[in-house]
Write an enzyme that holds these catalytic residues in place. Structure first.
Site, PDB file in Angstrom:
ATOM      1  N   CYS A  72     -25.298   3.926  -1.486  1.00  0.00           N
ATOM      2  CA  CYS A  72     -24.331   4.419  -0.508  1.00  0.00           C
ATOM      3  C   CYS A  72     -24.909   5.666   0.138  1.00  0.00           C
ATOM      4  O   CYS A  72     -25.312   6.595  -0.565  1.00  0.00           O
ATOM      5  CB  CYS A  72     -23.009   4.736  -1.193  1.00  0.00           C
ATOM      6  SG  CYS A  72     -21.845   5.573  -0.109  1.00  0.00           S
ATOM      7  N   CYS A  81     -17.334   8.885  -5.672  1.00  0.00           N
ATOM      8  CA  CYS A  81     -18.215   8.354  -6.722  1.00  0.00           C
ATOM      9  C   CYS A  81     -19.070   9.462  -7.316  1.00  0.00           C
ATOM     10  O   CYS A  81     -19.601  10.290  -6.589  1.00  0.00           O
ATOM     11  CB  CYS A  81     -19.158   7.300  -6.149  1.00  0.00           C
ATOM     12  SG  CYS A  81     -18.308   5.843  -5.532  1.00  0.00           S
ATOM     13  N   ASP A 381       3.010   5.428 -20.141  1.00  0.00           N
ATOM     14  CA  ASP A 381       1.880   5.401 -19.200  1.00  0.00           C
ATOM     15  C   ASP A 381       2.035   6.586 -18.241  1.00  0.00           C
ATOM     16  O   ASP A 381       2.278   6.397 -17.052  1.00  0.00           O
ATOM     17  CB  ASP A 381       1.878   4.059 -18.454  1.00  0.00           C
ATOM     18  CG  ASP A 381       0.687   3.911 -17.524  1.00  0.00           C
ATOM     19  OD1 ASP A 381      -0.228   4.767 -17.558  1.00  0.00           O
ATOM     20  OD2 ASP A 381       0.668   2.935 -16.746  1.00  0.00           O
ATOM     21  N   CYS A 408      -4.584   7.909 -18.294  1.00  0.00           N
ATOM     22  CA  CYS A 408      -5.691   8.019 -17.344  1.00  0.00           C
ATOM     23  C   CYS A 408      -6.440   9.334 -17.548  1.00  0.00           C
ATOM     24  O   CYS A 408      -7.305   9.679 -16.744  1.00  0.00           O
ATOM     25  CB  CYS A 408      -5.190   7.884 -15.911  1.00  0.00           C
ATOM     26  SG  CYS A 408      -3.875   9.017 -15.527  1.00  0.00           S
TER      27      CYS A 408
HETATM   28  N1  SAH Z   1       3.162   1.888 -15.726  1.00  0.00           N
HETATM   29  C1  SAH Z   1       3.021   1.821 -14.280  1.00  0.00           C
HETATM   30  C2  SAH Z   1       2.885   3.192 -13.607  1.00  0.00           C
HETATM   31  C3  SAH Z   1       1.964   4.179 -14.235  1.00  0.00           C
HETATM   32  S1  SAH Z   1       1.570   5.595 -13.253  1.00  0.00           S
HETATM   33  C4  SAH Z   1       1.888   0.898 -13.898  1.00  0.00           C
HETATM   34  O1  SAH Z   1       1.077   0.523 -14.725  1.00  0.00           O
HETATM   35  O2  SAH Z   1       1.805   0.536 -12.726  1.00  0.00           O
HETATM   36  C5  SAH Z   1       2.659   6.811 -13.837  1.00  0.00           C
HETATM   37  C6  SAH Z   1       4.062   6.670 -13.308  1.00  0.00           C
HETATM   38  O3  SAH Z   1       4.826   7.747 -13.835  1.00  0.00           O
HETATM   39  C7  SAH Z   1       4.195   6.761 -11.798  1.00  0.00           C
HETATM   40  O4  SAH Z   1       4.914   5.645 -11.337  1.00  0.00           O
HETATM   41  C8  SAH Z   1       4.989   8.066 -11.562  1.00  0.00           C
HETATM   42  O5  SAH Z   1       5.852   7.995 -10.459  1.00  0.00           O
HETATM   43  C9  SAH Z   1       5.765   8.164 -12.849  1.00  0.00           C
HETATM   44  N2  SAH Z   1       6.213   9.509 -13.246  1.00  0.00           N
HETATM   45  C10 SAH Z   1       5.613  10.702 -13.006  1.00  0.00           C
HETATM   46  N3  SAH Z   1       6.286  11.708 -13.583  1.00  0.00           N
HETATM   47  C11 SAH Z   1       7.338  11.135 -14.214  1.00  0.00           C
HETATM   48  C12 SAH Z   1       8.406  11.665 -15.018  1.00  0.00           C
HETATM   49  N4  SAH Z   1       8.487  12.961 -15.272  1.00  0.00           N
HETATM   50  N5  SAH Z   1       9.303  10.799 -15.515  1.00  0.00           N
HETATM   51  C13 SAH Z   1       9.213   9.473 -15.277  1.00  0.00           C
HETATM   52  N6  SAH Z   1       8.235   8.922 -14.526  1.00  0.00           N
HETATM   53  C14 SAH Z   1       7.310   9.740 -13.998  1.00  0.00           C
END
Ligand code: SAH
Length: 452
Positions: A72, A81, A381, A408
């Site tokens: 790239c 990246c 998550d 993540c």
């Molecule tokens: N499990 C989902 C999203 C994961 S990303 C998937 O796999 O697609 C993390 C998510 O947490 C996002 O949708 C974000 O909007 C939400 N989030 C962020 N802070 C939060 C909070 N304090 N309480 C509840 N949800 C929250």
């Protein structure tokens, strides 16, 4: 003592969690981007602090066996990246090591909990989402592309190897339209023009959403722009204007107005159909998300009789991919549009054993606990900052048999795993998963079980 601009020789012996090479010169540790373990380099000193220094490669004297030719042209200046110059195998082991380092140093847990990393099927063109900044350069010319590493300067570039071809094509046409219309671009002074081109792609259907992020609503009426895009691209099923007048780093504003087609586009994931609104989170690497969810499902080990709580559920994807194997599913998410999507997605997919609550995960979990809900399995998550200590306490009090933690950020994951392991939960396994090839980011899924 090293001075700025001094040329030094370094042996690169490891990588930082951000993907920079690490080399030692006397008492000092230098960080050098775009290097590989095993490189011997001549480097220019950029900055020296108390114990660490920062340098730039001037010449690779002896290349590491991990090196490959970057494919790239902008990879060195772009902030996206960091691993274009090393083989994918070397990248995978650097990412697994990043997880091991966090788990052992921060989590104080044994390294052998970390299993093999799940490699990504696609290494390029895997992103189904792009946020492309648009602005004016010093000369007042329209520029569009990406932010330079560690900066807010837009480097003009209309192609990204991580994006599907359709994004590069639409971005090219968008730029052609704007090129001679600098008056349409946002500046902190006018607060109304275009700031970002936000694209989303539903891989399974080929549908594309174009979202124009602008300082105010007047782009709703720009039929010339929208007609030219929809006439050329049948795959564009939705055009949305998102309004963000604030001078912040947050890209999306609170309101979106549909100017063409549907309010969202639909993709299939784990055999289910999901509608995703512009504000709703959706995994950027679809085929890899299926593998990640598959691993989470293995860890959840559902038999059909369980109550499953899916915290930070987004549009409901993880929980719904497991809903056929549990008695009841409860999803919690803070973004109202995502919860609306989750409810519609459940209805559309005939998932009848699910309910979704909009709110902060810490507060909602406490409310559920107070109501007497006792989930057998909890999936979390969270965003990069991880869980709150209060939420960890509430989860422990709800005493699920299993907790599946999708993360993540290995550092906050490790911090939280330590808290869980001090409170009657044992970490059984952690599987890293490469959701974001060529970047320094790595996803992980951890499996915890109660000691009782
Ligand atoms: N499990 C989902 C999203 C994961 S990303 C998937 O796999 O697609 C993390 C998510 O947490 C996002 O949708 C974000 O909007 C939400 N989030 C962020 N802070 C939060 C909070 N304090 N309480 C509840 N949800 C929250």
């Amino acid at each position: 003592m090293y001075r700025k601009n001094e040329i030094i020789e370094l042996n690169i012996t490891s990588l930082t969690s951000d993907g920079d090479g690490v080399g030692r010169a006397g008492e000092l540790v230098f960080f050098v981007p775009n290097t590989a373990v095993g490189d011997i380099i001549r480097a220019r000193v950029l900055k020296v602090k108390k114990n660490v220094g920062f340098a730039r490669v001037e010449e690779v004297l002896t290349p590491s066996s991990d090196r490959i030719e970057p494919d790239c042209p902008v990879s060195r200046s772009c902030g996206g990246c960091v691993y274009r110059h090393i083989s994918y195998d070397a990248e995978l082991s650097a990412k697994r090591q990043k997880v091991i380092d966090a788990v052992t140093r921060i989590g104080k847990l044994p390294a052998d909990l970390v299993k093999n990393i799940i490699p990504s099927e696609k290494i390029d063109g895997y992103r189904n989402k792009a946020m492309i900044p648009v602005g004016l350069d010093r000369a007042g010319e329209v520029v569009m592309g990406f932010y330079a590493r560690h900066s807010h300067n837009i480097m003009h570039c209309l192609r990204c190897q991580l994006s599907p071809e359709i994004f590069n094509a639409i971005a090219g046409d968008f730029y052609t339209f704007l090129r001679h219309r600098p008056q349409l671009i946002y500046t902190p002074q006018n607060r109304r023009g275009i700031r970002h081109l936000y694209l989303r792609y539903a891989e399974s259907t080929g549908d594309v959403m174009v979202c124009v992020v602008a300082g105010d609503r007047h782009f709703e009426d720009d039929t010339l722009l929208y007609d030219s895009l929809t006439e050329k691209y049948d795959c564009i099923k939705s055009i949305v204007v998102n309004v963000n007048p604030d001078d912040t780093n947050v890209i999306l504003g609170k309101r979106s107005y549909t100017v063409y087609g549907d309010d969202s586009i639909a993709d299939t994931l784990c055999g289910l159909r999901f509608e995703i609104a512009p504000a709703a989170f959706y995994q950027v690497n679809r085929s890899q998300a299926e593998r990640l969810y598959g691993k989470a499902k293995d860890y959840a080990a559902l038999t059909g009789s369980e109550t499953l709580l899916d915290l930070y559920c987004g549009a409901g994807t993880i929980g719904m991919s497991m809903a056929d194997r549990c008695k009841e599913l409860i999803g919690v998410e803070i973004i109202p549009e995502a919860i609306e999507n989750a409810k519609q997605n459940a209805a559309r997919n005939g998932v009848r054993n699910a309910r979704f609550l909009c709110g902060d995960a810490t507060k909602a979990a406490e409310t559920l606990r107070a109501e007497g809900i006792r989930p057998d399995v909890i999936v979390v998550d969270p965003p990069r900052k991880g869980l709150t200590p209060e939420l960890i306490d509430t989860i422990v009090q709800m005493s699920p048999d299993r907790v599946v933690y999708v993360s993540c950020d290995p550092a906050t994951l490790a911090r939280d795993l330590k808290l869980f392991s001090e409170k009657d939960y044992s970490v059984k396994e952690i599987t890293p998963c490469d959701m974001f090839p060529r970047t320094a980011h790595v996803e992980s899924v951890a499996y915890l079980k109660t000691d009782h």
